[in-house]
Structures are given as structure tokens and as C-alpha cells.
Write a protein that holds these residues in place. Structure first.
Motif, PDB file in Angstrom:
ATOM      1  N   ILE A   1      67.418  58.395  58.828  1.00 60.37           N
ATOM      2  CA  ILE A   1      66.087  58.573  58.232  1.00 60.37           C
ATOM      3  C   ILE A   1      65.976  57.878  56.861  1.00 60.37           C
ATOM      4  O   ILE A   1      64.960  57.266  56.547  1.00 60.37           O
TER       5      ILE A   1
ATOM      6  N   LEU B   1      63.475  64.254  56.865  1.00 64.59           N
ATOM      7  CA  LEU B   1      64.787  64.765  56.466  1.00 64.59           C
ATOM      8  C   LEU B   1      64.783  66.298  56.404  1.00 64.59           C
ATOM      9  O   LEU B   1      65.733  66.951  56.862  1.00 64.59           O
ATOM     10  N   ALA B   2      63.733  66.863  55.819  1.00 62.39           N
ATOM     11  CA  ALA B   2      63.657  68.324  55.690  1.00 62.39           C
ATOM     12  C   ALA B   2      63.708  68.980  57.072  1.00 62.39           C
ATOM     13  O   ALA B   2      64.417  69.972  57.280  1.00 62.39           O
ATOM     14  N   ARG B   3      62.976  68.393  58.001  1.00 58.48           N
ATOM     15  CA  ARG B   3      62.925  68.963  59.355  1.00 58.48           C
ATOM     16  C   ARG B   3      64.281  68.822  60.057  1.00 58.48           C
ATOM     17  O   ARG B   3      64.804  69.777  60.625  1.00 58.48           O
ATOM     18  N   ALA B   4      64.860  67.636  59.992  1.00 58.70           N
ATOM     19  CA  ALA B   4      66.110  67.385  60.719  1.00 58.70           C
ATOM     20  C   ALA B   4      67.266  68.203  60.144  1.00 58.70           C
ATOM     21  O   ALA B   4      68.091  68.759  60.890  1.00 58.70           O
ATOM     22  N   ILE B   5      67.351  68.292  58.810  1.00 57.00           N
ATOM     23  CA  ILE B   5      68.464  69.030  58.200  1.00 57.00           C
ATOM     24  C   ILE B   5      68.293  70.529  58.431  1.00 57.00           C
ATOM     25  O   ILE B   5      69.258  71.245  58.720  1.00 57.00           O
ATOM     26  N   THR B   6      67.055  71.020  58.349  1.00 55.65           N
ATOM     27  CA  THR B   6      66.825  72.439  58.640  1.00 55.65           C
ATOM     28  C   THR B   6      67.201  72.752  60.085  1.00 55.65           C
ATOM     29  O   THR B   6      67.890  73.756  60.350  1.00 55.65           O
TER      30      THR B   6
ATOM     31  N   ALA C   1      69.384  71.249  61.952  1.00 60.64           N
ATOM     32  CA  ALA C   1      70.846  71.221  62.099  1.00 60.64           C
ATOM     33  C   ALA C   1      71.463  72.515  61.567  1.00 60.64           C
ATOM     34  O   ALA C   1      72.357  73.099  62.209  1.00 60.64           O
TER      35      ALA C   1
ATOM     36  N   ALA D   1      61.299  71.988  50.220  1.00 64.85           N
ATOM     37  CA  ALA D   1      60.958  72.370  51.592  1.00 64.85           C
ATOM     38  C   ALA D   1      61.470  73.770  51.895  1.00 64.85           C
ATOM     39  O   ALA D   1      62.569  74.144  51.490  1.00 64.85           O
TER      40      ALA D   1
ATOM     41  N   GLY E   1      61.825  73.911  56.867  1.00 64.06           N
ATOM     42  CA  GLY E   1      61.759  72.569  57.418  1.00 64.06           C
ATOM     43  C   GLY E   1      60.491  71.815  57.084  1.00 64.06           C
ATOM     44  O   GLY E   1      60.243  70.733  57.627  1.00 64.06           O
TER      45      GLY E   1
END
Lengths: 61, 61, 61, 61, 61, 61
Positions: free
Chosen positions: B31, C20-25, C27, F52, F55
Motif C-alpha cells: 500500500i 493501511l488502517a483497514r488492512a492493519i486492523t 490483520a 484510525a 479500521g
């Protein structure tokens, strides 16, 4: 949403941390106008070998 | 160059941390368009006595 | 309860940070077994004048 | 007023930390023109299970 | 692998930061026995409104 | 010696930060038994694009 990180020398009791968490959260809620649920506090206990002032470790001061 | 610091309650296993490191690095590489070698991740295990939400230590909640 | 701090060079777009916020959360939720609501992510944009590797500022590299 | 936080793998000796504290404080005092008393240094020892580069824990590398 | 975070009042010049990065990296390499490439330094400029000692903001002191 | 770092959304006034600094320092002095001079507080203003929960960036919530 406020996140508070507190680095202190190790040795504070559970009771002291509980009282600090309550008092600091209350202060932030009333002054910064947020809710208690939004406030996160993290304590970090630091050993005297890991803290220096004026170029000298606290364990040597 | 990205540095990621993750504070979580203590108790995650080596396998969970290894999987988190891999998944978060992959997400950042794809990303934010960087290389895996540029990504550093540091975990910090926090005891329940050292974490408060809403003015209450997690160990008292 | 997990708090994630991400220090990166300034310049990532709103869309990249949102992804990034969505993907890391995601995970963290699936690997560390927590809820999305418990995950807080803070980005910190770092200028090239404020980052050094191997003793050299990124703005001079 | 400068606060310096140093995250390193665990295992440095007391003598190494004392020498680092002195050398880094001296550098800041002479280059950033402040006083030794104004410089605080905090070391944080990180286990190899808590550090990842390129998506791999240092304990697995 | 060592990560150094330096919080200082805003106002240091590019030249001062470059010299600090070099001097601190040199100190860590020689004392903690690592390589220059392993040392990352991040500066964080703090405004006087965002720093308090003894309960008083630096901008009011 | 205690160092307190407070990350909040940008927008708090100088007066609010001054009052927070005073109240939090008072709480630490009385509960953790230290002196006001030993307490350092650093505020960090975070933009809604850089925060965030669950997410989702705060600027999109």
C-alpha cells in the motif's frame, strides 16, 4: 481518543496507578471535553539503569 | 523507513507475533510502496496493571 | 486495546492511509483475536530533515 | 528539554548504557546548545521476539 | 536496529540535525558495537505550546 | 522524572493545554510522590487524517 503514555521509575503500586488513571482521566474529560471511554492510559515502568539525566544513569546518581 | 510500534496486552505467542509481522509488513509494502527491508516493527507487551481505559486499570476491570 | 503507531515519510495520501488502517486492523483482529473497535492506529508523518539512517539525514542522502 | 528514547536489543551492560548516556548527552549539549541537566535519556530493552525487520522476527532470522 | 527518537524544541537547523545524527550514530556504533546502517534516528520538533515542565507550558514560562 | 506524552486531536487551545499540564502535574505529584520540577509533559496534536479507530480514519468517520 486521547492516548496518554506515562514513563515513571518502576516501583509504583497497583493502588497508585489506579488512582493516577482515575485522576488523569478525570482531568482530561473535564478540560479537553471528551468522554472517559475515549481516554486510554499506558504506564511504562523504567528501571534506574534505563534512565539518565545530565549524562548519568539514575542507578549511578 | 516505516517504523511500526505495536502496544498490546502481554500473552501473544511467538507464532502470533511472527504472523503479525509478516502480514503488517506485506500491507505496508503493497500500500505504501516501499520494500520489506525498509519496514521495522517493534512489539511492546503491556501488563494489565499498566493499561487503563475510562479511568480504570485493565487488571481491575 | 492494541495501539499501533506508524512513522513514515510524509507524502502518503489520504487513500493510502485509509487502506493501511483497514488492512492493519484486519490483520490484528484475525491474528491477535481482538475486535476492530479495540484497535487504534496513529500515523506520524516525518519530514526527510527529521530522519537519519547510517548517520545521514534522508534529506542529504 | 531534549528527551531521547533509545530502543535496542536487550543485552547491553550497565557500563555500555552509562557510556552511551554520557556520549549522547555531550553531543546534544555541544551541538544543540543546551545544558546537560536539560537532557533526559530513556533506554528501552527489546527482546528478539519483539523486533521484526523485513517481516521476520529477529528471533527467527 | 537501535532506533533513537529525539524530541526537542523546534528551531534547530538542518546543519545541527545533520551533525547530531552523525555524532549520535558514531557513539552508538562504537559503544554498543553495531553498524551505522543499523542505526535509525528520528527527530521530533516540539512547539513551546506543547511542552510543560513543573506544570507550566514552556510558552508561558 | 515522570515523562507524560499526550496524543490528542488537534484543536485544543493554549488555555486548555495549560490547564491540562497543571492538573496532570498536580495529580502525579500528589499520587506518585514526586516534585513538580520532575514532571515533563509533551502534547502531540494529531490530525483526523492520522488517526484510525476500528479500521477507519477519523476524517472518514
Amino acid at each position: 481518543m486521547p492516548i496518554v503514555k506515562i514513563e515513571m521509575f518502576a516501583g509504583r503500586t497497583h493502588a497508585q496507578k489506579a488512582e493516577l488513571a482515575r485522576a488523569i482521566t478525570d482531568a482530561i474529560v473535564s478540560i479537553a471535553q471528551t468522554t472517559p471511554e475515549a481516554v486510554t492510559i499506558v504506564f511504562e515502568d523504567v528501571e534506574k539503569d534505563n534512565w539518565a539525566e545530565a549524562g548519568k544513569l539514575a542507578s549511578d546518581a
